[in-house]
Design an enzyme around this catalytic site. Structure first.
Site, PDB file in Angstrom:
ATOM      1  N   LYS A 181      47.093  33.811  43.726  1.00 10.45           N
ATOM      2  CA  LYS A 181      47.547  32.796  43.353  1.00 10.45           C
ATOM      3  C   LYS A 181      48.515  32.735  43.917  1.00 10.45           C
ATOM      4  O   LYS A 181      49.300  31.604  43.375  1.00 10.45           O
ATOM      5  CB  LYS A 181      46.714  33.247  41.440  1.00 10.45           C
ATOM      6  CG  LYS A 181      45.453  33.017  40.760  1.00 10.45           C
ATOM      7  CD  LYS A 181      46.360  33.572  39.435  1.00 10.45           C
ATOM      8  CE  LYS A 181      44.290  33.739  38.864  1.00 10.45           C
ATOM      9  NZ  LYS A 181      43.933  32.571  38.631  1.00 10.45           N
ATOM     10  N   ASP A 234      47.161  44.233  34.498  1.00 10.38           N
ATOM     11  CA  ASP A 234      47.081  42.447  35.698  1.00 10.38           C
ATOM     12  C   ASP A 234      47.558  41.786  35.213  1.00 10.38           C
ATOM     13  O   ASP A 234      47.702  41.360  34.307  1.00 10.38           O
ATOM     14  CB  ASP A 234      45.756  42.478  33.905  1.00 10.38           C
ATOM     15  CG  ASP A 234      44.834  41.104  34.820  1.00 10.38           C
ATOM     16  OD1 ASP A 234      45.291  41.177  36.673  1.00 10.38           O
ATOM     17  OD2 ASP A 234      43.630  41.207  34.409  1.00 10.38           O
ATOM     18  N   TRP A 256      41.182  36.960  29.745  1.00 11.20           N
ATOM     19  CA  TRP A 256      40.938  37.928  30.502  1.00 11.20           C
ATOM     20  C   TRP A 256      41.001  38.827  30.221  1.00 11.20           C
ATOM     21  O   TRP A 256      40.436  39.729  30.191  1.00 11.20           O
ATOM     22  CB  TRP A 256      42.077  37.205  32.098  1.00 11.20           C
ATOM     23  CG  TRP A 256      41.581  36.496  32.630  1.00 11.20           C
ATOM     24  CD1 TRP A 256      42.264  35.046  32.113  1.00 11.20           C
ATOM     25  CD2 TRP A 256      40.763  36.424  33.530  1.00 11.20           C
ATOM     26  NE1 TRP A 256      41.904  34.035  33.646  1.00 11.20           N
ATOM     27  CE2 TRP A 256      40.976  34.992  34.300  1.00 11.20           C
ATOM     28  CE3 TRP A 256      39.844  37.031  34.034  1.00 11.20           C
ATOM     29  CZ2 TRP A 256      39.589  34.503  34.800  1.00 11.20           C
ATOM     30  CZ3 TRP A 256      39.230  36.680  34.617  1.00 11.20           C
ATOM     31  CH2 TRP A 256      38.847  35.264  35.375  1.00 11.20           C
TER      32      TRP A 256
END
Length: 362
Positions: free
Chosen positions: A197, A173, A103
């Site tokens: 999530k 993030d 990511w």
């Protein structure tokens, strides 16, 4: 609901059963309004109440200081990869990133479209199986910000603590570990997270941004991609994803009812220990992927002695009602995502299945 799967999906992921049942109850008619919340105007008083309560709950649960704005955005964390440099990168400055895995790499490649990027530290030499230490960070004085990925969902690594970046704004993030533990928001200039999530369903992205960073971008930025647009309009500039924000509101109420992030962290640590202890006690039959000090409490990644056994593990676990244990296609192996809403009983069942699988195939 006797027939709920053991859901270890990486995202969209498990939601608390109580939240789903509450949404089901309110789905057709919301609080006597004669219609579903999804059918209402986002400018109406009922929806605005839900919207504002979600912001207040997030402020309370994360301890967000008054000089930060809370934004409800769309486009996922993947859109934030571009919005961050578009809004924060100034002429003569560089965008600094910590390269910790899949990511982080995506965030870095987007930033390169808008200006000069610099890698402050990287764990690529260790196949991204660890988080660099604070002493490894080399952040240039001309950095517009330092960006880190709090938890690498694919590799299963997580920052145990965040670096002090002084005057350089820290951007995080936190898509896969927001609200999994208490946090000092004032260490960050900007935090963002896709909701799917730990916060709710897919479709809404949370951004928490310090007010001094909401300026006029130095490059031409479309209206919808400016933080200032959403900050000025309380995230109601255009039609927000009202149902996703409503669901997030319910999840935030649920987290509060659990006792907040400190209580949730305690349960998360217990769940993670159950799996890591099973892995570590298996005499090498199960092998944890992440290095010990970097292990995620949200995504437990592990391998078996052969790919054949890994395929068999996935097949047999699915037959037993376990969902989502196959590792990401880019790295293989196995992964159990144990976000806030995954009950301890599901994790106990998985540890039991792992022991049984080793007994039969070890």
């Amino acid at each position: 609901m006797g027939n709920r799967a053991f859901n270890f999906n990486a995202g969209p992921a498990a939601l608390p059963l109580e939240v789903l049942e509450q949404a089901q109850e309110q789905f057709v008619e919301y609080k006597g309004a004669g219609m579903s919340l999804m059918e209402m105007s986002h400018r109406g008083a009922i929806y605005e109440g839900v919207h504002q309560e979600a912001e207040q709950l997030l402020r309370e649960l994360m301890g967000i200081p008054d000089n930060y704005k809370v934004l409800f955005l769309q486009g996922g964390a993947s859109t934030q990869f571009a919005m961050v440099p578009m809004n924060l990168l100034q002429p003569g400055k560089v965008a600094s990133y910590v390269a910790t895995g899949s990511w982080a790499a995506k965030a870095i490649s987007e930033a390169k479209l808008f200006g000069e990027t610099q890698i402050a530290a990287s764990s690529e030499a260790d196949k991204f199986m660890r988080i660099p230490s604070a002493s490894e960070l080399n952040v240039p004085a001309e950095a517009a910000y330092l960006h880190l990925t709090s938890n690498e969902t694919i590799e299963g690594t997580q920052w145990a603590e965040y670096p002090d970046t002084g005057l350089v704004p820290l951007v995080g993030d936190m898509s896969s570990d927001i609200l999994c533990r208490p946090l000092n928001v004032s260490q960050f200039g900007l935090i963002y997270a896709g909701a799917q999530k730990n916060l709710g369903p897919s479709g809404v992205t949370i951004a928490v941004i310090r007010e001094d960073l909401i300026g006029t971008p130095s490059m031409p930025v479309p209206t919808m991609l400016r933080y200032s647009t959403h900050a000025k309009n309380d995230s109601l500039y255009n039609t927000p994803p009202t149902f996703a924000i409503y669901m997030t509101n319910l999840v935030l109420n649920w987290v509060k009812a659990q006792g907040g992030t400190a209580a949730v962290e305690k349960i998360n640590l217990e769940k993670a220990s159950l799996l890591y202890d099973t892995i570590d006690a298996s005499n090498g039959f199960f092998r944890g992927c992440a290095q010990e000090g970097s292990r995620s409490i949200m995504n437990v990644t592990f391998r078996l002695p052969s790919e054949e056994l890994e395929k068999l593990f996935v097949k047999e676990s699915e037959a037993e009602g376990f969902v989502g244990l196959k590792g990401h296609r880019s790295v293989g192996g196995l992964r159990a995502s144990i976000y806030n809403a995954v009950p301890r009983s599901s994790v106990q069942a998985l540890a039991g299945f792992m022991n049984e699988f080793q007994r039969r195939h070890g």
